[in-house]
Design a protein around this motif. Structure first.
Motif, PDB file in Angstrom:
ATOM      1  N   ASP A 129      -5.518  -6.192   1.046  1.00 50.32           N
ATOM      2  CA  ASP A 129      -5.779  -6.928   2.330  1.00 50.32           C
ATOM      3  C   ASP A 129      -7.006  -7.057   2.547  1.00 50.32           C
ATOM      4  N   ALA A 130      -7.289  -5.497   3.124  1.00 52.33           N
ATOM      5  CA  ALA A 130      -8.665  -5.205   3.576  1.00 52.33           C
ATOM      6  C   ALA A 130      -8.286  -5.146   5.482  1.00 52.33           C
ATOM      7  N   HIS A 131      -9.579  -5.616   5.718  1.00 51.50           N
ATOM      8  CA  HIS A 131      -9.635  -5.997   7.096  1.00 51.50           C
ATOM      9  C   HIS A 131      -8.979  -5.581   8.184  1.00 51.50           C
ATOM     10  N   GLN A 132      -8.970  -3.642   7.290  1.00 45.45           N
ATOM     11  CA  GLN A 132      -8.310  -2.448   8.309  1.00 45.45           C
ATOM     12  C   GLN A 132      -9.277  -1.993   9.714  1.00 45.45           C
ATOM     13  N   ARG A 133      -8.690  -1.357  10.215  1.00 44.38           N
ATOM     14  CA  ARG A 133      -9.007  -0.338  11.407  1.00 44.38           C
ATOM     15  C   ARG A 133      -9.144   1.007  10.370  1.00 44.38           C
ATOM     16  N   PRO A 134     -10.164   1.807  10.658  1.00 45.63           N
ATOM     17  CA  PRO A 134     -10.694   3.188   9.992  1.00 45.63           C
ATOM     18  C   PRO A 134      -9.098   4.030  10.732  1.00 45.63           C
ATOM     19  N   LYS A 135      -8.174   4.973   9.309  1.00 42.94           N
ATOM     20  CA  LYS A 135      -7.173   5.288   9.771  1.00 42.94           C
ATOM     21  C   LYS A 135      -7.225   6.371   8.902  1.00 42.94           C
ATOM     22  N   LEU A 136      -6.195   6.904   9.042  1.00 38.67           N
ATOM     23  CA  LEU A 136      -5.588   8.178   8.629  1.00 38.67           C
ATOM     24  C   LEU A 136      -4.254   8.316   8.031  1.00 38.67           C
ATOM     25  N   GLU A 137      -3.398   7.993   6.891  1.00 39.12           N
ATOM     26  CA  GLU A 137      -2.131   8.060   6.735  1.00 39.12           C
ATOM     27  C   GLU A 137      -1.551   9.048   6.002  1.00 39.12           C
ATOM     28  N   ARG A 138      -0.259  10.113   5.944  1.00 41.47           N
ATOM     29  CA  ARG A 138      -0.107  10.029   4.603  1.00 41.47           C
ATOM     30  C   ARG A 138       1.703   9.275   4.449  1.00 41.47           C
ATOM     31  N   TYR A 139       1.603   9.381   3.055  1.00 39.83           N
ATOM     32  CA  TYR A 139       2.405   8.931   2.700  1.00 39.83           C
ATOM     33  C   TYR A 139       3.506  10.158   1.208  1.00 39.83           C
ATOM     34  N   ASP A 140       4.655  11.212   1.885  1.00 35.78           N
ATOM     35  CA  ASP A 140       4.382  12.272   1.211  1.00 35.78           C
ATOM     36  C   ASP A 140       3.396  13.375   1.022  1.00 35.78           C
ATOM     37  N   ASP A 141       2.946  13.209  -0.462  1.00 36.32           N
ATOM     38  CA  ASP A 141       1.784  13.870  -0.444  1.00 36.32           C
ATOM     39  C   ASP A 141       0.619  13.472  -0.716  1.00 36.32           C
ATOM     40  N   VAL A 142       0.728  12.422  -0.323  1.00 33.48           N
ATOM     41  CA  VAL A 142      -0.332  11.513  -0.715  1.00 33.48           C
ATOM     42  C   VAL A 142      -0.741  11.000   0.467  1.00 33.48           C
ATOM     43  N   HIS A 143      -2.144  11.132   0.995  1.00 36.77           N
ATOM     44  CA  HIS A 143      -3.025  10.194   1.712  1.00 36.77           C
ATOM     45  C   HIS A 143      -4.108   9.587   1.684  1.00 36.77           C
ATOM     46  N   PHE A 144      -3.668   8.598   2.839  1.00 40.77           N
ATOM     47  CA  PHE A 144      -4.386   7.484   2.762  1.00 40.77           C
ATOM     48  C   PHE A 144      -5.245   7.102   3.924  1.00 40.77           C
ATOM     49  N   VAL A 145      -6.926   7.208   3.174  1.00 40.13           N
ATOM     50  CA  VAL A 145      -7.823   7.042   4.541  1.00 40.13           C
ATOM     51  C   VAL A 145      -8.388   5.754   4.295  1.00 40.13           C
ATOM     52  N   VAL A 146      -9.006   5.220   5.328  1.00 41.22           N
ATOM     53  CA  VAL A 146      -9.675   4.166   5.146  1.00 41.22           C
ATOM     54  C   VAL A 146     -10.824   4.168   6.337  1.00 41.22           C
TER      55      VAL A 146
END
Length: 360
Positions: free
Chosen positions: A101-118
């Motif tokens: 979808d995009a249009h996200q605020r910059p952020k850092l999230e962790r899902y188990d051993d995967v890090h998601f950075v925007v």
């Protein structure tokens, strides 16, 4: 709950109608580039699935970890394309939805051993009216133990130069996905620096125009710059927290942490610089509006002065146009020249008085 990674199907993103070994994504595919990296060196494969199998089925380190990683780069992928990668790498559905979808605020999230950075990307491009405007895009990164998936939205922040620089530095690539994470964040922040410098030049130009002797209307340009500064602040400001948190993540090697702290320092300077733009534009706008008010007052004084001068002959001609029988000087031979002289002398006196007082 741990995410289970499955073995990639052999036909994952297999290009059609091309010779084996030619490393090109299929026409119309969102996949820009992919490769396996072993000991800091690129290993090209026929498909993304082959690259994943090479890393996961290949040789292991004495600690049992993979000796390399896979880097897949996508540009505005469809839900189907990203879903295939999500199944292979075990990406969380919420993160996948954000990446589509995009249009996200910059952020850092962790899902188990995967890090998601925007992260937000910015560019300073010509607008519809010819003036330059701040245009934003996004880069999403999925960082796992043995893979990196970058998803780019928008026209800015192309990652091909980043990949090329990293491939020329095998010692950095040995650090794994964290090296890619640092290189991408550094690339994004460098984009902030370039756009901030370009905005600074425009602010300097409008400031010089406002305080120049020539009378110009810069209000529209100032308001446009304020809008672009707000756009830039929305991209730069929210990234400070995620970037600070990245430096403390355990999957980031100590050497990469130092580089991330350097990127954070650059981001801090850009953020302070952008915040100062708003503080600088406010007094520029106030000074411009003051100049407009002063100029309008000057115009009104000129109009009033000329109006007063023309009132003299109008008043005298009005008095002598009333057609009374018993009026002085109406039958005098020199009455007409005398009235003209009085009118001329009165107008000249008023003109000199207004000029002396700065009204004309």
């Amino acid at each position: 709950m741990a995410m289970t990674r499955v073995r990639p199907p052999r036909a994952l993103f297999k290009p059609r109608n091309r010779p084996v070994g030619a490393h090109r994504p299929p026409r119309g595919s969102a996949v820009i580039d992919w490769a396996a990296y072993i000991d800091g060196h690129r290993v090209c494969t026929d498909t993304v699935g082959d690259a994943v199998r090479l890393i996961r089925d290949g040789r292991l380190t004495p600690e049992g970890d993979s000796a390399g990683f896979v880097w897949v780069g996508l540009h505005e992928p469809s839900a189907t394309e990203l879903a295939e990668l999500a199944e292979v790498f075990g990406l969380h559905p919420l993160a996948v939805e954000d990446a589509i979808d995009a249009h996200q605020r910059p952020k850092l999230e962790r899902y188990d051993d995967v890090h998601f950075v925007v992260m937000k990307t910015v560019g300073y491009v010509p607008g519809e009216d010819g003036s330059e405007v701040v245009e934003t895009g996004e880069i999403m990164m999925f960082c796992g133990p043995d893979f990196v998936v970058t998803v780019r939205h928008g026209k800015h922040g192309e990652l091909a130069p980043v990949r090329a620089r990293l491939e020329r530095d095998p010692e950095r690539l040995v650090q794994g996905p964290a090296a890619v994470l640092h290189a991408v964040t550094d690339h994004v922040v460098d984009g902030y620096v370039n756009v901030a410098d370009a905005v600074q030049e425009d602010i300097d130009e409008v400031e010089e125009a406002v305080f120049s002797p020539e009378r110009t209307d810069e209000s529209r340009r100032i308001y446009r710059l304020k809008r672009e500064v707000i756009q830039l602040k929305r991209a730069v400001g929210p990234l400070a927290g995620p970037l600070r948190n990245l430096s403390g993540r355990r999957f980031v090697p100590a050497e990469i942490r130092e580089y991330l702290r350097d990127v954070e320092d650059h981001l801090t300077r850009v953020r302070e610089q952008v915040e100062s733009y708003d503080e600088l534009l406010n007094p520029i706008l106030q000074a411009h509006m003051t100049q407009v008010t002063v100029a309008d007052n000057k115009d009104m004084r000129k109009i009033s002065a000329w109006g007063a001068i023309f009132m003299v002959p109008t008043a005298i001609a009005g008095v002598y146009g009333m057609n009374f029988d018993f009026m002085p000087e109406t039958q005098w031979r020199f009455g007409y020249p005398m009235i003209l002289g009085v009118i001329a002398l009165s107008c000249l006196s008023l003109y000199r008085g207004f000029r002396r007082n700065g009204w004309l």
